[in-house]
Design a protein around this motif. Structure first.
Motif, PDB file in Angstrom:
ATOM      1  N   GLY A  11       1.522  -5.119  -9.728  1.00 26.06           N
ATOM      2  CA  GLY A  11       0.553  -5.951 -10.127  1.00 26.06           C
ATOM      3  C   GLY A  11      -0.530  -6.391  -9.888  1.00 26.06           C
ATOM      4  N   ASN A  12      -0.558  -5.164  -8.670  1.00 23.13           N
ATOM      5  CA  ASN A  12      -1.491  -5.943  -7.462  1.00 23.13           C
ATOM      6  C   ASN A  12      -3.423  -4.616  -8.358  1.00 23.13           C
ATOM      7  OD1 ASN A  12      -2.871  -5.589  -5.048  1.00 23.13           O
ATOM      8  ND2 ASN A  12      -1.129  -5.277  -3.954  1.00 23.13           N
ATOM      9  N   LEU A  13      -4.044  -5.196  -8.900  1.00 22.40           N
ATOM     10  CA  LEU A  13      -4.875  -4.526  -9.161  1.00 22.40           C
ATOM     11  C   LEU A  13      -6.212  -4.020  -7.536  1.00 22.40           C
ATOM     12  CD1 LEU A  13      -6.516  -3.924 -11.922  1.00 22.40           C
ATOM     13  CD2 LEU A  13      -7.973  -5.715 -11.786  1.00 22.40           C
ATOM     14  N   PRO A  14      -5.999  -4.960  -7.039  1.00 25.77           N
ATOM     15  CA  PRO A  14      -6.761  -4.857  -5.683  1.00 25.77           C
ATOM     16  C   PRO A  14      -6.688  -3.901  -5.025  1.00 25.77           C
ATOM     17  CG  PRO A  14      -7.205  -7.342  -5.855  1.00 25.77           C
ATOM     18  CD  PRO A  14      -5.690  -6.583  -6.671  1.00 25.77           C
ATOM     19  N   ILE A  32       1.184  10.827 -12.047  1.00 25.34           N
ATOM     20  CA  ILE A  32       2.242  10.842 -11.903  1.00 25.34           C
ATOM     21  C   ILE A  32       2.210   9.631 -11.319  1.00 25.34           C
ATOM     22  CG2 ILE A  32       4.865  11.135 -11.223  1.00 25.34           C
ATOM     23  CD1 ILE A  32       3.952  14.078 -10.962  1.00 25.34           C
ATOM     24  N   ILE A  33       2.796   8.318 -12.773  1.00 22.61           N
ATOM     25  CA  ILE A  33       3.110   6.737 -11.887  1.00 22.61           C
ATOM     26  C   ILE A  33       4.652   6.466 -11.961  1.00 22.61           C
ATOM     27  CG2 ILE A  33       2.147   4.472 -12.073  1.00 22.61           C
ATOM     28  CD1 ILE A  33      -0.127   6.504 -12.138  1.00 22.61           C
ATOM     29  N   ALA A  34       5.667   6.246 -10.827  1.00 23.54           N
ATOM     30  CA  ALA A  34       7.325   6.484 -11.115  1.00 23.54           C
ATOM     31  C   ALA A  34       7.262   5.339 -11.565  1.00 23.54           C
ATOM     32  CB  ALA A  34       7.349   6.944  -9.718  1.00 23.54           C
ATOM     33  N   GLY A  35       6.736   4.384 -12.013  1.00 24.85           N
ATOM     34  CA  GLY A  35       7.667   3.079 -12.234  1.00 24.85           C
ATOM     35  C   GLY A  35       7.284   1.752 -11.423  1.00 24.85           C
ATOM     36  N   ASP A  36       8.068   0.535 -11.640  1.00 25.28           N
ATOM     37  CA  ASP A  36       7.553  -0.218 -10.766  1.00 25.28           C
ATOM     38  C   ASP A  36       6.055  -1.105 -10.877  1.00 25.28           C
ATOM     39  OD1 ASP A  36      10.702  -1.314 -11.600  1.00 25.28           O
ATOM     40  OD2 ASP A  36      10.356  -1.826  -9.052  1.00 25.28           O
ATOM     41  N   HIS A  37       5.893  -1.197 -12.465  1.00 22.63           N
ATOM     42  CA  HIS A  37       4.190  -1.236 -12.571  1.00 22.63           C
ATOM     43  C   HIS A  37       3.504  -2.725 -12.285  1.00 22.63           C
ATOM     44  CE1 HIS A  37       4.516   2.543 -14.268  1.00 22.63           C
ATOM     45  NE2 HIS A  37       6.007   2.406 -15.482  1.00 22.63           N
ATOM     46  N   LEU A  38       4.164  -3.873 -12.716  1.00 20.51           N
ATOM     47  CA  LEU A  38       3.998  -4.926 -12.896  1.00 20.51           C
ATOM     48  C   LEU A  38       4.224  -6.102 -12.159  1.00 20.51           C
ATOM     49  CD1 LEU A  38       3.754  -4.895 -17.153  1.00 20.51           C
ATOM     50  CD2 LEU A  38       2.469  -4.181 -15.431  1.00 20.51           C
ATOM     51  N   THR A  39       6.033  -6.157 -12.215  1.00 22.65           N
ATOM     52  CA  THR A  39       6.061  -7.272 -11.406  1.00 22.65           C
ATOM     53  C   THR A  39       6.085  -7.924 -10.075  1.00 22.65           C
ATOM     54  OG1 THR A  39       8.656  -6.913 -12.633  1.00 22.65           O
ATOM     55  CG2 THR A  39       8.357  -8.697 -11.105  1.00 22.65           C
ATOM     56  N   GLY A  40       5.343  -9.391  -9.785  1.00 21.81           N
ATOM     57  CA  GLY A  40       4.959  -9.730  -8.657  1.00 21.81           C
ATOM     58  C   GLY A  40       3.304  -9.964  -8.512  1.00 21.81           C
ATOM     59  N   PRO A  42      -0.554 -10.541  -9.786  1.00 28.31           N
ATOM     60  CA  PRO A  42      -1.302 -11.041 -10.209  1.00 28.31           C
ATOM     61  C   PRO A  42      -1.899 -10.961 -11.418  1.00 28.31           C
ATOM     62  CG  PRO A  42      -2.848 -10.971  -8.563  1.00 28.31           C
ATOM     63  CD  PRO A  42      -1.231 -10.063  -8.571  1.00 28.31           C
ATOM     64  N   ASN A  43      -2.244  -9.535 -11.685  1.00 30.04           N
ATOM     65  CA  ASN A  43      -2.890  -8.705 -12.891  1.00 30.04           C
ATOM     66  C   ASN A  43      -2.412  -7.493 -13.754  1.00 30.04           C
ATOM     67  OD1 ASN A  43      -5.036  -8.673  -9.462  1.00 30.04           O
ATOM     68  ND2 ASN A  43      -5.723  -9.658 -11.388  1.00 30.04           N
ATOM     69  N   PRO A  44      -1.041  -7.922 -13.858  1.00 30.27           N
ATOM     70  CA  PRO A  44      -0.370  -7.023 -15.064  1.00 30.27           C
ATOM     71  C   PRO A  44      -1.103  -7.120 -15.787  1.00 30.27           C
ATOM     72  CG  PRO A  44       0.560  -9.027 -15.200  1.00 30.27           C
ATOM     73  CD  PRO A  44      -0.513  -9.680 -14.156  1.00 30.27           C
ATOM     74  N   ASP A  45      -1.897  -7.953 -16.797  1.00 30.39           N
ATOM     75  CA  ASP A  45      -2.538  -7.149 -18.110  1.00 30.39           C
ATOM     76  C   ASP A  45      -3.846  -6.598 -17.721  1.00 30.39           C
ATOM     77  OD1 ASP A  45      -3.767  -9.586 -16.407  1.00 30.39           O
ATOM     78  OD2 ASP A  45      -5.045 -10.168 -18.463  1.00 30.39           O
ATOM     79  N   GLU A  46      -4.572  -6.101 -16.899  1.00 30.24           N
ATOM     80  CA  GLU A  46      -5.250  -5.378 -16.695  1.00 30.24           C
ATOM     81  C   GLU A  46      -4.342  -3.835 -15.321  1.00 30.24           C
ATOM     82  OE1 GLU A  46      -8.957  -7.531 -14.407  1.00 30.24           O
ATOM     83  OE2 GLU A  46      -7.890  -9.160 -14.338  1.00 30.24           O
ATOM     84  N   VAL A  47      -3.787  -3.825 -15.170  1.00 28.96           N
ATOM     85  CA  VAL A  47      -2.639  -2.919 -14.541  1.00 28.96           C
ATOM     86  C   VAL A  47      -2.746  -1.876 -15.377  1.00 28.96           C
ATOM     87  CG1 VAL A  47      -0.757  -1.940 -12.927  1.00 28.96           C
ATOM     88  CG2 VAL A  47      -1.959  -3.791 -12.473  1.00 28.96           C
ATOM     89  N   ILE A  48      -2.062  -2.453 -16.110  1.00 26.22           N
ATOM     90  CA  ILE A  48      -1.344  -1.619 -17.916  1.00 26.22           C
ATOM     91  C   ILE A  48      -2.838  -0.732 -18.826  1.00 26.22           C
ATOM     92  CG2 ILE A  48      -1.042  -1.811 -20.255  1.00 26.22           C
ATOM     93  CD1 ILE A  48       1.114  -2.198 -18.347  1.00 26.22           C
ATOM     94  N   PRO A  49      -3.855  -1.264 -18.760  1.00 22.56           N
ATOM     95  CA  PRO A  49      -4.509  -0.482 -19.456  1.00 22.56           C
ATOM     96  C   PRO A  49      -5.648   0.872 -18.197  1.00 22.56           C
ATOM     97  CG  PRO A  49      -4.727  -3.058 -20.277  1.00 22.56           C
ATOM     98  CD  PRO A  49      -4.265  -2.875 -19.131  1.00 22.56           C
ATOM     99  N   LEU A  50      -5.109   0.047 -16.880  1.00 21.99           N
ATOM    100  CA  LEU A  50      -5.899   1.069 -16.162  1.00 21.99           C
ATOM    101  C   LEU A  50      -5.094   2.205 -16.552  1.00 21.99           C
ATOM    102  CD1 LEU A  50      -8.128   1.887 -13.899  1.00 21.99           C
ATOM    103  CD2 LEU A  50      -7.227   0.124 -12.787  1.00 21.99           C
TER     104      LEU A  50
END
Length: 306
Positions: A11-14, A32-40, A42-50
């Motif tokens: 979740g670290n967008l910067p 290749i994105i090997a998991g743990d995309h969001l937890t911890g 501040p920007n999970p809702d922006e990381v996923i679309p990116l």
């Protein structure tokens, strides 16, 4: 053929934006994105679309699975009220149904086989579990990093990595989970961890990733790191409300980002030790008095982790 390999964005967008900006200057054919995309973060809702906008392969990590278990109600009721899981509740509240369904659609492992190259196995943790670590067993410097992060006992020896490589047919094994970059070869096979984009554990606060290049009939890996504005991250934690809502675990997570160390893991170990000393055995949620004692007695000085 060149692939960018990212893991543990958390979740670290910067940090993610800094990596992608650098990769725009590279001749990259896919991700290749090997998991743990969001937890911890501040920007999970922006990381996923990116991440979804990238041309590549994604898998789930252990914290992605934890989020899905919470969403499905497959967790103890105490997770919905305890301070310990405040950050997970905040994260769940940031994601709409479509984003959650997208995470659920991802596999835990993948085999990537671009035309004209040797296949690549992608896992988050190990072949057996996204929560289990793969550890390079030949490099003393890497083993020291695992010990400092609390992922290997001071005198412990990890399983032989070559035994894991012998279990697969693919030429390359990619993992994440430890947030420590490393690589090791055995009998023509390559295993590596690109490090963490969002929360490195090797003392380097830069966002870390890897480039995997098909050259001379084999895959070759290069570890990379890019500096970014850590103050921007702190402001994002404050502006999003996560720093206030997430409690001590998020305080530890941010301190880990700012120091490049496994502060959340050390904090959780501290809580476990206090709970064990108190004779507590439970369902994964510590009694509030133990949690409060841990918050009060943990070493929150940043210099302790540098």
């Amino acid at each position: 053929m060149r692939l960018a390999v990212l893991a543990d964005i958390h979740g670290n967008l910067p940090a993610l934006e800094a990596v992608l900006a650098e990769l725009r200057q590279q001749d990259v054919d896919g991700f290749i994105i090997a998991g743990d995309h969001l937890t911890g973060g501040p920007n999970p809702d922006e990381v996923i679309p990116l991440l979804r906008s990238l041309d590549g392969w994604l898998i789930r990590g252990n914290t992605d699975n934890r989020l899905l278990a919470y969403d499905a109600g497959n967790v103890p009721d105490s997770w919905r009220v305890s301070e310990q899981w405040a950050a997970l509740r905040w994260l769940h509240g940031q994601l709409d149904r479509e984003m959650l369904d997208f995470i659920a659609s991802l596999p835990e492992q993948a085999v990537v086989a671009p035309d004209g190259t040797a296949p690549i196995r992608v896992v988050h943790g190990s072949l057996k579990s996204p929560s289990e670590h793969l550890i390079p067993d030949r490099d003393p410097m890497n083993l020291a990093l695992f010990r400092k992060a609390g992922l290997l006992p001071p005198n412990g020896k990890p399983p032989q990595l070559e035994l894991t490589l012998a279990q697969i047919q693919e030429a390359v094994l990619i993992c994440g989970h430890s947030h420590i970059p490393w690589q090791q070869k055995h009998e023509g096979r390559l295993a590596f961890n690109p490090g963490s984009v969002g929360h490195p554990n090797n003392g380097d606060t830069r966002a870390q990733y890897a480039l995997l290049t098909w050259q001379d009939g084999r895959w070759q890996v290069e570890h990379c790191a890019v500096a970014y504005n850590l103050e921007q991250v702190r402001l994002a934690y404050q502006a999003s409300g996560l720093l206030a809502a997430g409690g001590a675990f998020i305080r530890a997570f941010l301190l880990g980002i700012e120091t490049g160390q496994a502060v959340p893991g050390h904090f959780v170990t501290h809580v476990h030790n206090l709970a064990q000393a108190a004779g507590f055995e439970g369902d994964g949620v510590f009694p509030e008095p133990i949690w409060e004692q841990a918050v009060a007695t943990f070493n929150w000085e940043a210099r302790a982790y540098q």
